[in-house]
Design an enzyme around this catalytic site. Sequence first.
Site, PDB file in Angstrom:
ATOM      1  N   CYS A 146       0.859  -1.178   0.000  1.00  0.00           N
ATOM      2  CA  CYS A 146       0.000   0.000   0.000  1.00  0.00           C
ATOM      3  C   CYS A 146       0.893   1.224   0.000  1.00  0.00           C
ATOM      4  O   CYS A 146       1.605   1.477   0.966  1.00  0.00           O
ATOM      5  CB  CYS A 146      -0.892   0.037   1.234  1.00  0.00           C
ATOM      6  N   LEU A 147       0.900   1.965  -1.070  1.00  0.00           N
ATOM      7  CA  LEU A 147       1.792   3.120  -1.147  1.00  0.00           C
ATOM      8  C   LEU A 147       1.219   4.308  -0.379  1.00  0.00           C
ATOM      9  O   LEU A 147       0.039   4.369  -0.117  1.00  0.00           O
ATOM     10  CB  LEU A 147       2.013   3.491  -2.614  1.00  0.00           C
TER      11      LEU A 147
END
Lengths: 110, 122, 98
Positions: free
Chosen positions: A109-110
Amino acid sequence: MSVNASDLPVAVDAEGYLKDLDDWTEAVAELIAVQENIDLTEEHWQVIHLLREFYREFGISPAMRILVKQVRIKLGTDKGSSIFLMKLFPGSPAKIASKIAGLPKPTNCL
Amino acid sequence: MSTTAKNILAVMRTGPYGNQTAKEALDAVLTAAAFELPLSLLFMDDGVFQLLPQQDTQGIGAKDLSATLPVLPMYDVERFYVEQSSLESRGINSAELILPVEVLDSEQVKVLFAESASILSF
Amino acid sequence: MILHTVNKSPHTSNCLQSCLRTLSDQDALLLIEDGVYAADNHYANQTEALGEEITLYVLKADVDARGLQNRLSSRFQVIDDAAFVDLCVQYPKTQSWY
């Protein structure tokens, strides 16, 4: 009821994830859930336990797409959808459910 | 060997724990795969050591990468290649590895490089 | 009496070769981190050819992490971290090949 990070009996990082995964108990999960304004139901617990099982096997928290797939496989097609998970864990289900499950933020998850 | 158009090839050339490269490579691959990018992995040189079974990292306080690598098929990453001479020079049998791999000779690796749309080098 | 440590893979670095060229009788060689790949029985020809007066060690935590438990040359003694410390004390000098 509102709970602040400082009210938790365990150490968390700036985003509220447990620093030591061994600190997790169901009571801790309840407290983190309150912070997220979520009342844990049986359906929440099914997802939480599924996540913890996934982490035990692979050592990571799954990305959303993979979480949906896993829920579909393990809990059935009616629950294996983004919409169902969005209702349980509004906002960002993979991140929030991992947090309540006492796991790290999903790697991807950036 | 089958590669599709736009395929991304990640080349894994380091052992799992000597430095952070293998871990960072796996994080990058997982991130790309989470976005449904078409990926394949080539293990060569010391990268083939990432695939040995029986890794137990408790004593060095590192995360066990061999526990995470098998998650990749769930992320729809399913093509794993290993270079034959890298296996041979290390006395490793492809059947004992933790992922189902396709063994390629150097000529086939050239084709793989040529057919991949882009390459991530680790 | 020198304790030599090697922490790089013999497949990707010349650390082990430099060490082997300069190893004297009564010295000891300890493989750590990626250096432990040199204790793999498939690779250990060179170290096995060393004289018996040179003691060969390999660090257990690094062996286990890399899944080499059942692949080691019998010429090597597997030691834990405490024994590593003992060796550092026992040998007046240490040369680290890294």
